[in-house]
Design an enzyme around this catalytic site. Sequence first.
Site, PDB file in Angstrom:
ATOM      1  N   ASP A 191       0.854  -1.184   0.000  1.00  0.00           N
ATOM      2  CA  ASP A 191       0.000   0.000   0.000  1.00  0.00           C
ATOM      3  C   ASP A 191       0.902   1.250   0.000  1.00  0.00           C
ATOM      4  O   ASP A 191       2.083   1.158   0.342  1.00  0.00           O
ATOM      5  CB  ASP A 191      -0.841  -0.071   1.286  1.00  0.00           C
ATOM      6  CG  ASP A 191      -1.906   0.990   1.379  1.00  0.00           C
ATOM      7  OD1 ASP A 191      -2.320   1.530   0.345  1.00  0.00           O
ATOM      8  OD2 ASP A 191      -2.325   1.260   2.524  1.00  0.00           O
TER       9      ASP A 191
ATOM     10  N   GLU B  20      -0.285   5.006   0.966  1.00  0.00           N
ATOM     11  CA  GLU B  20      -0.542   5.976   2.030  1.00  0.00           C
ATOM     12  C   GLU B  20      -0.522   5.294   3.400  1.00  0.00           C
ATOM     13  O   GLU B  20      -1.123   4.240   3.587  1.00  0.00           O
ATOM     14  CB  GLU B  20      -1.890   6.665   1.797  1.00  0.00           C
ATOM     15  CG  GLU B  20      -1.850   7.592   0.585  1.00  0.00           C
ATOM     16  CD  GLU B  20      -3.190   8.230   0.308  1.00  0.00           C
ATOM     17  OE1 GLU B  20      -3.581   9.140   1.048  1.00  0.00           O
ATOM     18  OE2 GLU B  20      -3.848   7.813  -0.659  1.00  0.00           O
TER      19      GLU B  20
HETATM   20 MG   LIG Z   1      -3.056   3.046   3.355  1.00  0.00          MG
END
Ligand SMILES: [Mg+2]
Length: 202
Positions: free
Chosen positions: A9, A11
Amino acid sequence: MTQTILCIDMESVLTPELWQAVAKGFWVEELMLTTKDIDDNKKLMEHRLKYLNENDITYSKMQEILSKVDLLPWALDFLNRARDKMQVIILSDTFIQLGKPFVQKLWNPTIFCHDLIVEDDKIVDYKFRIQDQKTQAVKRFKQLNFKTFATWDSFNDTGMIKEADAGCFFQPGKKATDAFPEIDIANDYEELKWYIDRFMEE
Ligand SMILES: [Mg+2]
């Protein structure tokens, strides 16, 4: 030898939450909400567009704020060490227009994410490339006979765990760990590296 892909991922794992950076830059508290607060991505984006427009935050103003945001400390170092051993793909629900400067700072790994629709410097809409792309991508990598390790921070990404061969949370929110107590948690990059190394040795 089976090749491995790290599906990571962006963020809160490699970069700060981009919309929270915008919220702080313009003092708009309503933009602080993330997928940790509203797990329906569509609802969250409707909420964000509403407050962007109410506060006259244009696309270029947003980019200017984001250009001052750094990667999380040691993110590049972690990623460089990871890609010595395996392929790395960022699976993110961000938008390419917002994510690209960070991808460049990370020395251009592949990223799968969505699109913003910008007209006259205003973000008027968004387009999810495909529904639940993170889970779908991991599923396809497996069909291509890759081993997959997934890592993410948020409640809404847990579909990936069902598909990935292994995975763990990275500094998750309480909602995620309460709902999925069985999933391992990495509190920092060293712990994440440890889980990945263990998986690679299996
Ligand atoms: Mg995230």
